[in-house]
Design a protein around this motif. Sequence first.
Motif, PDB file in Angstrom:
ATOM      1  N   SER A   7       0.835  -1.207   0.000  1.00 14.94           N
ATOM      2  CA  SER A   7       0.000   0.000   0.000  1.00 14.94           C
ATOM      3  C   SER A   7       0.866   1.252   0.000  1.00 14.94           C
ATOM      4  O   SER A   7       1.861   1.326   0.721  1.00 14.94           O
ATOM      5  CB  SER A   7      -0.894   0.020   1.231  1.00 14.94           C
ATOM      6  OG  SER A   7      -1.672  -1.151   1.282  1.00 14.94           O
ATOM      7  N   ALA A   8       0.476   2.228  -0.804  1.00 13.73           N
ATOM      8  CA  ALA A   8       1.201   3.505  -0.862  1.00 13.73           C
ATOM      9  C   ALA A   8       0.254   4.541  -1.449  1.00 13.73           C
ATOM     10  O   ALA A   8      -0.915   4.234  -1.746  1.00 13.73           O
ATOM     11  CB  ALA A   8       2.453   3.368  -1.726  1.00 13.73           C
ATOM     12  N   GLU A   9       0.737   5.738  -1.586  1.00 14.37           N
ATOM     13  CA  GLU A   9      -0.076   6.780  -2.213  1.00 14.37           C
ATOM     14  C   GLU A   9       0.571   7.161  -3.541  1.00 14.37           C
ATOM     15  O   GLU A   9       1.713   7.633  -3.568  1.00 14.37           O
ATOM     16  CB  GLU A   9      -0.218   7.976  -1.280  1.00 14.37           C
ATOM     17  CG  GLU A   9      -0.883   7.527   0.017  1.00 14.37           C
ATOM     18  CD  GLU A   9      -1.477   8.636   0.852  1.00 14.37           C
ATOM     19  OE1 GLU A   9      -1.400   9.812   0.435  1.00 14.37           O
ATOM     20  OE2 GLU A   9      -2.003   8.314   1.926  1.00 14.37           O
ATOM     21  N   ILE A  10      -0.151   6.914  -4.595  1.00 14.33           N
ATOM     22  CA  ILE A  10       0.376   7.138  -5.941  1.00 14.33           C
ATOM     23  C   ILE A  10      -0.324   8.349  -6.532  1.00 14.33           C
ATOM     24  O   ILE A  10      -1.548   8.327  -6.693  1.00 14.33           O
ATOM     25  CB  ILE A  10       0.188   5.876  -6.808  1.00 14.33           C
ATOM     26  CG1 ILE A  10       0.899   4.696  -6.128  1.00 14.33           C
ATOM     27  CG2 ILE A  10       0.726   6.106  -8.213  1.00 14.33           C
ATOM     28  CD1 ILE A  10       0.532   3.350  -6.652  1.00 14.33           C
ATOM     29  N   ASN A  11       0.416   9.365  -6.783  1.00 14.30           N
ATOM     30  CA  ASN A  11      -0.141  10.670  -7.180  1.00 14.30           C
ATOM     31  C   ASN A  11      -1.290  11.078  -6.264  1.00 14.30           C
ATOM     32  O   ASN A  11      -2.335  11.551  -6.706  1.00 14.30           O
ATOM     33  CB  ASN A  11      -0.566  10.657  -8.646  1.00 14.30           C
ATOM     34  CG  ASN A  11       0.633  10.852  -9.570  1.00 14.30           C
ATOM     35  OD1 ASN A  11       1.777  10.900  -9.110  1.00 14.30           O
ATOM     36  ND2 ASN A  11       0.394  10.974 -10.862  1.00 14.30           N
ATOM     37  N   GLY A  12      -1.074  10.871  -4.979  1.00 13.65           N
ATOM     38  CA  GLY A  12      -2.026  11.326  -3.963  1.00 13.65           C
ATOM     39  C   GLY A  12      -3.159  10.375  -3.672  1.00 13.65           C
ATOM     40  O   GLY A  12      -3.949  10.629  -2.767  1.00 13.65           O
ATOM     41  N   VAL A  13      -3.269   9.277  -4.416  1.00 13.56           N
ATOM     42  CA  VAL A  13      -4.385   8.352  -4.225  1.00 13.56           C
ATOM     43  C   VAL A  13      -3.874   7.069  -3.563  1.00 13.56           C
ATOM     44  O   VAL A  13      -2.940   6.453  -4.061  1.00 13.56           O
ATOM     45  CB  VAL A  13      -5.046   8.000  -5.578  1.00 13.56           C
ATOM     46  CG1 VAL A  13      -6.198   7.035  -5.369  1.00 13.56           C
ATOM     47  CG2 VAL A  13      -5.527   9.264  -6.272  1.00 13.56           C
ATOM     48  N   PRO A  14      -4.493   6.662  -2.440  1.00 14.31           N
ATOM     49  CA  PRO A  14      -4.082   5.408  -1.803  1.00 14.31           C
ATOM     50  C   PRO A  14      -4.372   4.220  -2.717  1.00 14.31           C
ATOM     51  O   PRO A  14      -5.505   4.013  -3.138  1.00 14.31           O
ATOM     52  CB  PRO A  14      -4.956   5.364  -0.536  1.00 14.31           C
ATOM     53  CG  PRO A  14      -5.349   6.788  -0.276  1.00 14.31           C
ATOM     54  CD  PRO A  14      -5.489   7.399  -1.636  1.00 14.31           C
ATOM     55  N   LYS A  15      -3.310   3.451  -3.028  1.00 15.65           N
ATOM     56  CA  LYS A  15      -3.450   2.315  -3.949  1.00 15.65           C
ATOM     57  C   LYS A  15      -2.448   1.232  -3.600  1.00 15.65           C
ATOM     58  O   LYS A  15      -1.458   1.497  -2.918  1.00 15.65           O
ATOM     59  CB  LYS A  15      -3.167   2.764  -5.393  1.00 15.65           C
ATOM     60  CG  LYS A  15      -4.253   3.601  -6.023  1.00 15.65           C
ATOM     61  CD  LYS A  15      -3.907   3.863  -7.476  1.00 15.65           C
ATOM     62  CE  LYS A  15      -5.085   4.499  -8.201  1.00 15.65           C
ATOM     63  NZ  LYS A  15      -4.872   4.577  -9.635  1.00 15.65           N
ATOM     64  N   LEU A  16      -2.695   0.032  -4.136  1.00 16.42           N
ATOM     65  CA  LEU A  16      -1.682  -1.010  -4.070  1.00 16.42           C
ATOM     66  C   LEU A  16      -0.719  -0.789  -5.230  1.00 16.42           C
ATOM     67  O   LEU A  16      -1.145  -0.644  -6.383  1.00 16.42           O
ATOM     68  CB  LEU A  16      -2.325  -2.397  -4.217  1.00 16.42           C
ATOM     69  CG  LEU A  16      -3.211  -2.897  -3.076  1.00 16.42           C
ATOM     70  CD1 LEU A  16      -3.749  -4.285  -3.421  1.00 16.42           C
ATOM     71  CD2 LEU A  16      -2.446  -2.939  -1.767  1.00 16.42           C
TER      72      LEU A  16
END
Lengths: 250, 251
Positions: A62-71
């Motif tokens: 889990s991380a934030e990719i361009n501000g969106v929490p995503k896998l």
Amino acid sequence: MADEFILSIFRGDADGGQEVEYRVPRVEGMVVLDAVHHVQAHEAQDLAVRWNCKAAHCGSCSAEINGVPKLMCKTRLDEYEGQTVHIQPMKTFPIIKDLVTDVSWNYEVAKKIPAFHPTVAAPFRMQQWDVDRIQEFHHCIECFLCQDVCHVLRDHQEKSQYYGPRFMVKMAEFEMHPMDRADRIPQIKNEGGIGLCNVTKCCTSVCPQHIHITDNAIIPLKERVADRYYDPIRNFFRKLGGKGDESQPE
Amino acid sequence: MAQTSQPGVNHPKPRFGKMPYWVEPVFTLIAFSGFVIYALWEVLFHNTGTYHNYVSPFFSPDIAGWLGVHILTALYVAWMPFVFRFSCYYYRKEYYRAFTFHPFGCAVPEPKSHQTRPYKGEWKINNLHRYTWFLAVFVLIFLWKDVVQAFIFPNGFGVGVGSLILLVNAILLTGYTFSCHAWRNMIGGRKDCFSCTAHGKKPVSYGIWRRVSALNVFHGWWAWASMFSVWIADLYVRLLIMGVIHDVRLF
């Protein structure tokens, strides 16, 4: 179509840090985690990233990719064609290093959830269609993206007041089980803090397992809490039936 | 409002789907505000909503007439759907985002002004949503009566544009009302075991609960569609009364 992707990855720890830019050669169909692994293998061997299955089943990356929490393992890089891809740790939890956060608070909450209390000793029989609705909750992979995006935990830091969406799902899983006899409603209302959820559905929108967290878990639990604590007519009939005043906080 | 310590992390504004995060709450803000202003204009400045066999949804049932009151007649009706929608789980999502910024968008930082005010969760009055559902059903019964009336002209059965508008409005309101989360709980959602009281068989309540659950998936869609249909139906009748437009008889 560019032949490389530009990543901007947070590097640092609890004391601070900054984003560092990396360029990764394009491979057809690559996901963000592939690119992070490329960076780790070729440019920054000390880059910390938590991962396990690389198949959206373990809930580790889990991380934030361009501000969106995503896998990271479920997010294709070609979604970000022509953009710099910012990869940051989950905001709700303390940073350990780079993309790795300390999610241990969730495990402390998990210990507070009462275990399954069957009405009769196993093995027992139950109708499949009676348990169908809780099967959805078993799909949870505990990636904690819902906890990360929940504004009660993320912005207000009410970790001592609200268990968060993941554990409302867990509570719903037991509470709606046809063979469970434990009374979880007081805990859901009081320690669980379900009243802090204002159903803005962000948890549902980030769930990689597409669990209808708000509609199928949290709102039905809120209705059960309302049945017990906020419905004056039901309370009247409950008292009339000699079940006492259960509307008082326990 | 203490923040998790993440020095150096500068989270960019998120983008869910193809639209920027602010599009949905801004649309909600404009649509809700527009509807409330229109509703106030209708309630405060008009005392009748009947044009021949058409009745505006703002004026049905004629509670003011039953009470013998002749001012603010729409108010006696309008408060019921208003409290139903205000306490609706779907509308909560929309207004908490658009009007209170709790939060403005998913993963969007809340405004700095929230740092000085403790967050207390949602308003407890919303727990009475189940009672407002009965009010909505009460109004809905009369809207269906109005639909029947809208197809009966002085020379018998007929279909006008107004008849169809009122029919579509009643259908959408029925979908919205019966996809309600509180109704879903009342009809069976509160049970853990359907088969336990039906000797292992599927009781009628299970079938209804399943159907309501299927409707409930689109509760947000029903909510928006029915709000606009009420708006259009009332505006159509209002313009007929004002003589701005004329009803078209299809047959």
